[in-house]
Design a protein around this motif. Sequence first.
Motif, short mmCIF file in Angstrom:
data_model
loop_
_atom_site.label_atom_id
_atom_site.label_comp_id
_atom_site.label_asym_id
_atom_site.label_seq_id
_atom_site.Cartn_x
_atom_site.Cartn_y
_atom_site.Cartn_z
N SER A 266 0.83 -1.21 0.00
CA SER A 266 0.00 0.00 0.00
C SER A 266 0.86 1.25 0.00
O SER A 266 0.40 2.34 -0.33
CB SER A 266 -0.92 0.01 1.23
OG SER A 266 -0.15 0.01 2.42
N ASN A 267 2.14 1.12 0.36
CA ASN A 267 3.03 2.27 0.45
C ASN A 267 3.94 2.37 -0.77
O ASN A 267 5.14 2.59 -0.66
CB ASN A 267 3.89 2.18 1.73
CG ASN A 267 4.58 3.49 2.04
OD1 ASN A 267 4.12 4.56 1.66
ND2 ASN A 267 5.70 3.40 2.74
N ILE A 268 3.34 2.20 -1.96
CA ILE A 268 4.14 2.22 -3.19
C ILE A 268 4.78 3.58 -3.41
O ILE A 268 5.84 3.69 -4.03
CB ILE A 268 3.25 1.83 -4.40
CG1 ILE A 268 4.11 1.61 -5.65
CG2 ILE A 268 2.18 2.88 -4.66
CD1 ILE A 268 5.07 0.46 -5.55
N ARG A 269 4.17 4.63 -2.87
CA ARG A 269 4.73 5.97 -3.05
C ARG A 269 6.16 6.05 -2.54
O ARG A 269 7.02 6.69 -3.16
CB ARG A 269 3.85 6.98 -2.31
CG ARG A 269 4.17 8.43 -2.63
CD ARG A 269 3.50 9.41 -1.67
NE ARG A 269 2.16 8.99 -1.28
CZ ARG A 269 1.45 9.65 -0.37
NH1 ARG A 269 1.94 10.72 0.23
NH2 ARG A 269 0.23 9.22 -0.05
N GLN A 270 6.44 5.40 -1.42
CA GLN A 270 7.78 5.45 -0.84
C GLN A 270 8.80 4.79 -1.76
O GLN A 270 9.96 5.24 -1.85
CB GLN A 270 7.80 4.77 0.53
CG GLN A 270 9.06 5.06 1.33
CD GLN A 270 9.27 6.54 1.57
OE1 GLN A 270 8.36 7.25 1.99
NE2 GLN A 270 10.48 7.02 1.29
N TYR A 271 8.41 3.73 -2.47
CA TYR A 271 9.33 3.09 -3.41
C TYR A 271 9.67 4.02 -4.57
O TYR A 271 10.80 4.04 -5.05
CB TYR A 271 8.73 1.78 -3.93
CG TYR A 271 8.76 0.67 -2.92
CD1 TYR A 271 9.96 0.03 -2.58
CD2 TYR A 271 7.60 0.26 -2.26
CE1 TYR A 271 9.99 -0.98 -1.64
CE2 TYR A 271 7.63 -0.75 -1.31
CZ TYR A 271 8.83 -1.36 -1.01
OH TYR A 271 8.87 -2.35 -0.06
#
Length: 378
Positions: A266-271
């Motif tokens: 769910s935290n793809i933004r951080q990648y």
Amino acid sequence: MKVYNQIIYIITSLSAHGAQKNLCRFIEKSTKYDIKNICVYTLKDFDRSSYIYKKISSNGVNIVKLDGFEFFRLLSKKILKKQFCKNESIVLFAWMYHSMFVSFFLKYFIYHNSKLLWTLRHGEPFHEGIQFKTRIIIFFDLLIHRIFNVPALVNSRKGLISHTSIGFKKNLLYLWPNFLPDHRLKPLINNFSTDKEIKLLYPARYHAQKNHIMALEVLKILLYDFDISAKLILVGDGIDTLFSNLTKSKQFHSILEYVSFLPSTSNIRQYYYDSDIVISTSSFGEGLQNIIIEALIYGKLVFSTSAGDASEILTSKFIVKTNQSYDMASSIANCLFSMRELSDHENPYMHDYSEQYKKLIQFCDVSDLFSIFNKALK
């Protein structure tokens, strides 16, 4: 004229793919309008701990698996109470081919006075990765569309052309691109120092369409042909299967230590934030890829194959033909040289990034989201 202000969504699954992400964004934005989201029907089992489930539920929308039992329950309720026949403001909003087919039966057995509306997500309806069963479903979808004049929202110019070519009515298809995330531009920063290890990100589920083999080939060429220190980060559903398959093969054994295999998150933004360059190596079937949209929004350079609508957004420096691994690696190497040797003012890649972002904002103008939706319902 009828006003359709209640929506029942039908979607194949709640997996974290492009269609589901856009469904979440549509539901979020619909809360600002006079729209009641009744429920989301999914054709497959869902995980209540998944990102998509939590995102939809957080907007107060009930999620129900539409199996034979649920269909019979709805039909019995309708026969006994006749409560669905009177409601003329419901839209049965179906996402993806199987859901489109099911929505037809929902309308004609349960919600008689509702309005059908479909979304066409694929850039190519009969691409090589489509299963035989799905091909049959598409054929029946086409018949339903032509006989009952069902309007459809299409997320790419490629999709408009390809679906029209197999018989979908042009006057009933509306270009409805993927929606921009709510986060506005994170500026591109030139931090490509000579001694830095370059992190390549490819956030895509494991599927033949996504062509992960090309992504691995690009990394291998960068490492050994261009002597560039690089690492590849693969994120998505089924990536563990890819890893398992690769460990049994000697083809990429020499580069596995430079690859991270990560499940969907769910935290793809951080990648995106942690990467330097984003790549997309899809070989067929694409419309407008979320990868391209998200990469530009999060301030990253993105290199892609020409699949789908990539050329609508990206300039020629960032696009290669499908399966051309060396060309993509070479384009990345040239970009790195430019980013390291030229000032931002002189750098053509910095200029192209700005132009690409402007095209993205214009092509995916979120202000058209509901105007096109309502136009299709008239």
